[in-house]
Design a protein around this motif. Structure first.
Motif, PDB file in Angstrom:
ATOM      1  N   TYR A 159     -12.769  21.858  -0.876  1.00  0.00           N
ATOM      2  CA  TYR A 159     -13.406  22.718   0.421  1.00  0.00           C
ATOM      3  C   TYR A 159     -14.787  24.075   0.193  1.00  0.00           C
ATOM      4  N   ALA A 160     -15.136  23.319  -0.845  1.00  0.00           N
ATOM      5  CA  ALA A 160     -16.791  23.682  -0.908  1.00  0.00           C
ATOM      6  C   ALA A 160     -17.979  22.562  -1.134  1.00  0.00           C
ATOM      7  N   LYS A 161     -18.765  22.695  -1.752  1.00  0.00           N
ATOM      8  CA  LYS A 161     -19.742  21.085  -1.649  1.00  0.00           C
ATOM      9  C   LYS A 161     -19.626  20.471  -2.789  1.00  0.00           C
ATOM     10  N   LEU A 162     -18.406  20.416  -2.824  1.00  0.00           N
ATOM     11  CA  LEU A 162     -17.755  18.869  -4.178  1.00  0.00           C
ATOM     12  C   LEU A 162     -19.240  17.767  -4.063  1.00  0.00           C
ATOM     13  N   ASP A 163     -19.104  17.227  -5.254  1.00  0.00           N
ATOM     14  CA  ASP A 163     -19.546  15.954  -4.980  1.00  0.00           C
ATOM     15  C   ASP A 163     -18.639  15.083  -5.577  1.00  0.00           C
ATOM     16  N   ILE A 164     -17.636  14.656  -4.351  1.00  0.00           N
ATOM     17  CA  ILE A 164     -16.531  13.212  -4.298  1.00  0.00           C
ATOM     18  C   ILE A 164     -16.826  12.356  -5.193  1.00  0.00           C
ATOM     19  N   THR A 165     -18.457  12.041  -4.478  1.00  0.00           N
ATOM     20  CA  THR A 165     -19.065  10.472  -5.079  1.00  0.00           C
ATOM     21  C   THR A 165     -19.065  10.501  -6.598  1.00  0.00           C
ATOM     22  N   GLY A 166     -19.803  11.147  -6.715  1.00  0.00           N
ATOM     23  CA  GLY A 166     -19.861  11.599  -8.337  1.00  0.00           C
ATOM     24  C   GLY A 166     -18.698  11.841  -9.444  1.00  0.00           C
ATOM     25  N   LEU A 167     -17.608  12.281  -8.719  1.00  0.00           N
ATOM     26  CA  LEU A 167     -16.226  12.024  -9.205  1.00  0.00           C
ATOM     27  C   LEU A 167     -15.478  10.595  -9.162  1.00  0.00           C
ATOM     28  N   VAL A 168     -15.437  10.564  -8.357  1.00  0.00           N
ATOM     29  CA  VAL A 168     -14.793   8.839  -8.416  1.00  0.00           C
ATOM     30  C   VAL A 168     -16.112   8.080  -8.772  1.00  0.00           C
ATOM     31  N   TYR A 193      -5.241  13.429  -0.218  1.00  0.00           N
ATOM     32  CA  TYR A 193      -5.232  13.443   2.255  1.00  0.00           C
ATOM     33  C   TYR A 193      -6.825  13.874   1.624  1.00  0.00           C
ATOM     34  N   ASN A 194      -7.028  14.931   0.841  1.00  0.00           N
ATOM     35  CA  ASN A 194      -8.101  15.404   1.090  1.00  0.00           C
ATOM     36  C   ASN A 194      -9.463  14.668   1.015  1.00  0.00           C
ATOM     37  N   ILE A 195      -9.736  14.119  -0.124  1.00  0.00           N
ATOM     38  CA  ILE A 195     -10.798  13.194  -0.143  1.00  0.00           C
ATOM     39  C   ILE A 195     -10.696  12.423   0.636  1.00  0.00           C
ATOM     40  N   THR A 196     -10.025  11.268   1.497  1.00  0.00           N
ATOM     41  CA  THR A 196      -9.528  10.030   2.030  1.00  0.00           C
ATOM     42  C   THR A 196      -9.868  11.117   3.566  1.00  0.00           C
ATOM     43  N   HIS A 197      -9.888  12.607   3.521  1.00  0.00           N
ATOM     44  CA  HIS A 197      -9.787  13.016   5.264  1.00  0.00           C
ATOM     45  C   HIS A 197     -11.736  13.526   5.052  1.00  0.00           C
ATOM     46  N   PHE A 198     -11.827  13.737   3.849  1.00  0.00           N
ATOM     47  CA  PHE A 198     -13.794  14.707   3.484  1.00  0.00           C
ATOM     48  C   PHE A 198     -14.752  12.906   2.991  1.00  0.00           C
ATOM     49  N   ALA A 199     -13.795  12.028   2.392  1.00  0.00           N
ATOM     50  CA  ALA A 199     -14.390  11.120   2.356  1.00  0.00           C
ATOM     51  C   ALA A 199     -14.164  10.137   2.024  1.00  0.00           C
ATOM     52  N   PRO A 200     -14.114   9.632   3.309  1.00  0.00           N
ATOM     53  CA  PRO A 200     -13.133   8.353   4.353  1.00  0.00           C
ATOM     54  C   PRO A 200     -13.714   6.991   3.483  1.00  0.00           C
ATOM     55  N   ASP A 201     -14.543   6.682   2.537  1.00  0.00           N
ATOM     56  CA  ASP A 201     -14.635   5.307   2.280  1.00  0.00           C
ATOM     57  C   ASP A 201     -13.865   5.170   1.530  1.00  0.00           C
ATOM     58  N   ALA A 218      -1.402   8.504   4.985  1.00  0.00           N
ATOM     59  CA  ALA A 218      -1.604   8.127   6.798  1.00  0.00           C
ATOM     60  C   ALA A 218      -2.766   7.774   6.966  1.00  0.00           C
ATOM     61  N   ASN A 219      -4.337   8.131   5.677  1.00  0.00           N
ATOM     62  CA  ASN A 219      -5.361   7.367   5.997  1.00  0.00           C
ATOM     63  C   ASN A 219      -5.868   6.432   5.245  1.00  0.00           C
ATOM     64  N   LEU A 220      -5.194   6.258   4.897  1.00  0.00           N
ATOM     65  CA  LEU A 220      -5.616   4.221   3.881  1.00  0.00           C
ATOM     66  C   LEU A 220      -4.593   3.402   4.631  1.00  0.00           C
ATOM     67  N   GLN A 221      -5.468   2.367   4.402  1.00  0.00           N
ATOM     68  CA  GLN A 221      -5.807   1.462   4.632  1.00  0.00           C
ATOM     69  C   GLN A 221      -4.734   0.151   4.927  1.00  0.00           C
ATOM     70  N   PHE A 222      -3.100   0.257   5.123  1.00  0.00           N
ATOM     71  CA  PHE A 222      -2.523  -0.990   4.888  1.00  0.00           C
ATOM     72  C   PHE A 222      -2.981  -2.103   5.348  1.00  0.00           C
ATOM     73  N   ALA A 223      -3.937  -3.215   6.030  1.00  0.00           N
ATOM     74  CA  ALA A 223      -3.703  -4.391   5.995  1.00  0.00           C
ATOM     75  C   ALA A 223      -3.586  -5.628   4.779  1.00  0.00           C
ATOM     76  N   GLY A 224      -4.245  -4.972   3.795  1.00  0.00           N
ATOM     77  CA  GLY A 224      -3.468  -5.670   2.514  1.00  0.00           C
ATOM     78  C   GLY A 224      -2.856  -4.997   1.679  1.00  0.00           C
ATOM     79  N   ASN A 225      -2.047  -4.348   2.322  1.00  0.00           N
ATOM     80  CA  ASN A 225      -0.648  -3.782   1.146  1.00  0.00           C
ATOM     81  C   ASN A 225       0.671  -4.452   1.936  1.00  0.00           C
ATOM     82  N   LYS A 226       0.798  -5.441   2.563  1.00  0.00           N
ATOM     83  CA  LYS A 226       1.838  -5.802   3.467  1.00  0.00           C
ATOM     84  C   LYS A 226       3.126  -5.989   1.662  1.00  0.00           C
TER      85      LYS A 226
END
Length: 473
Positions: free
Chosen positions: A144-153, A199-207, A245-253
């Motif tokens: 909820y602050a200016k977190l560098d999600i890209t750098g952490l991942v 959830y928050n990471i995939t919401h704020f950084a859906p990539d 809810a924010n994850l992709q299902f197509a490749g996980n049948k």
């Protein structure tokens, strides 16, 4: 959000040490710990006692301003992350930080600016539940602050460490014996924080949603094994559903529909939906709560249907669409799950769930508007189709519409045979039967008005206003 470390009675202005004002005592502890970080003169037990006292104070913001300063946060971060040789000291410092970040939003950015978000992400690899809970809570608050999600991942293995944590929970779940208590309290708390963070990471950084796909089978494994409360849509179940809810299902049948039991996970979701829509769980106040959590559940089910095998798709249609037996009456009557879903499409107190339910039923009809009308009746289908600008095929309202060879009324969904059996000429109806027919008409028009798309004048309402409706004794 629950405060870490449990709840205490609200703090007064007097400290635990006696008649010293709380603010003064907090300042003394912070100054003592700050000096010790440099001089290293305090025995570990004294350092721990100071942190334990500070932790209690940190549960109430009043009087804790010294903690929220740059030096206060720096001191706690040093004790929490820079020297982990004394685990209990490090853990108490983490608890103080978790409390402080919850109550002081500016402190979140202070921690990030000091460079300790990276260390929190690195340390998440620990298999200790206390660490997982506290670090998950701290990282969650930092989103909820200016977190560098890209750098952490990418630079600090945040997604990989979170996936490992979820996998550990799944393994514990699989290793439990039948009848054993499914949740250790700290295990549930730790998992909840990781799921919230996901959830928050995939919401704020859906990539980065793809970085968490390997957790899908483990979350579903935990969810399917969970014993449901009443109502079912409450933590930790809601957080498991939100996390995927924010994850992709197509490749996980293969994970969504396991080869040994393809219906295993979707049947659990249907069980949750069924329990959530029971009358006792859906009173007026609960409808507002269901609107948020239920719409996520319905969305996940719709996403699963899109990638499901033909066998699972047929199973979902069987469970969620009206059956032949239900067509003895106009659709939406009765207590079946399909009837409750149809009524949800017109529920004014659940606007989000109303839309998502319509979309799910449309997907169960293979996105075919004609099939959609046949499956649920035009009375329920019209609002969704019109609000989404989907034209209604003229043949869908034809009197010759059939379902599995049986002619049905396309508006009500009732079979024509049952409709003719139930209908009498007006001259043969009793006053009570005439009233019931008027009520049916009233309900149909009110349903159309609720969609907000068609502004129609209810003929029963018009009759009352025009004085043509006589009150009966």
């Amino acid at each position: 959000m629950n405060t870490p470390g449990g709840s205490v009675q609200p703090e007064l202005s007097v400290s635990m040490a006696g008649q010293v004002p709380k603010h003064q005592r907090v300042q003394e502890i912070v100054s003592t710990l700050k000096a010790d970080v440099i001089e290293r003169k305090l025995p570990s037990q004294d350092r721990l006692r100071n942190l334990e006292e500070l932790k209690v104070y940190s549960r109430e913001a009043q009087g804790c301003e010294p903690i929220y300063t740059l030096e206060g946060i720096r001191t706690l971060c040093t004790l929490a992350f820079d020297d982990t040789s004394h685990y209990e000291v490090s853990r108490e410092a983490l608890r103080c930080l978790a409390n402080s970040l919850l109550l002081s939003a500016p402190s979140r950015q202070t921690l990030i600016d000091l460079g300790y978000a990276d260390k929190a992400s690195d340390r998440l690899i620990s298999g200790k539940l206390d660490d997982e809970f506290l670090l998950g809570r701290i990282l969650l608050l930092l989103t909820y602050a200016k977190l560098d999600i890209t750098g952490l991942v990418r630079g600090h293995d945040l997604a990989a460490n979170m996936n490992s944590a979820v996998r550990r929970h799944s393994t514990r779940c699989s290793n439990r014996k039948e009848g054993e208590n499914p949740w250790d309290p700290m295990e549930e708390l730790a998992l909840t924080e990781i799921l919230k963070l996901m959830y928050n990471i995939t919401h704020f950084a859906p990539d980065f949603a793809g970085s968490f796909e390997e957790s899908i089978p483990h979350i579903l494994n935990i969810l399917t094994a969970a014993k449901l409360a009443s109502p079912p849509l409450q933590p930790p179940v809601t957080w498991m559903i939100n996390a995927i809810a924010n994850l992709q299902f197509a490749g996980n049948k293969c994970h969504l529909f396991p080869e040994d039991n393809p219906k295993r996970h979707i049947s659990k979701l249907i069980e949750i939906l069924d329990g959530s829509l029971h009358k006792e769980n859906l009173e007026v106040d609960a409808k507002h709560a269901f609107d948020d959590e239920g719409s996520v559940l319905l969305g996940v089910m719709g996403n699963m249907y899109q990638v499901a095998t033909p066998e699972v798709k047929a199973y979902m249609r069987q469970k969620l669409l009206p059956t032949a037996v239900e067509r003895d009456k106009p659709l939406g009557r009765g207590k079946t799950l399909s009837a409750r879903l149809l009524n949800l499409t017109t529920e004014a107190l659940a606007p989000k769930a109303r839309v998502v339910t319509g979309r799910l039923l449309f997907e169960l009809s293979d996105l075919n508007p004609g099939k959609f009308i046949t499956n649920v009746g035009y009375g329920y289908a019209s609002g969704f189709l019109m609000s989404n600008g989907i034209p209604v095929p003229t043949e869908a309202l034809d009197k010759t519409v059939e379902l599995n060879g049986t002619p049905i009324n396309p508006v009500t969904g009732q079979t024509l045979e049952a409709e003719e059996r139930d209908q009498k000429p007006l001259s043969e109806m009793t006053d009570e039967e005439k009233m019931r027919e008027a009520e049916k008409l009233f309900v149909l028009f009110e349903r159309l008005k609720k969609t907000g798309v068609v502004n129609v004048k209810n003929p029963v309402e018009a009759a009352v206003e025009g004085g043509r409706f006589q009150e009966m004794d």
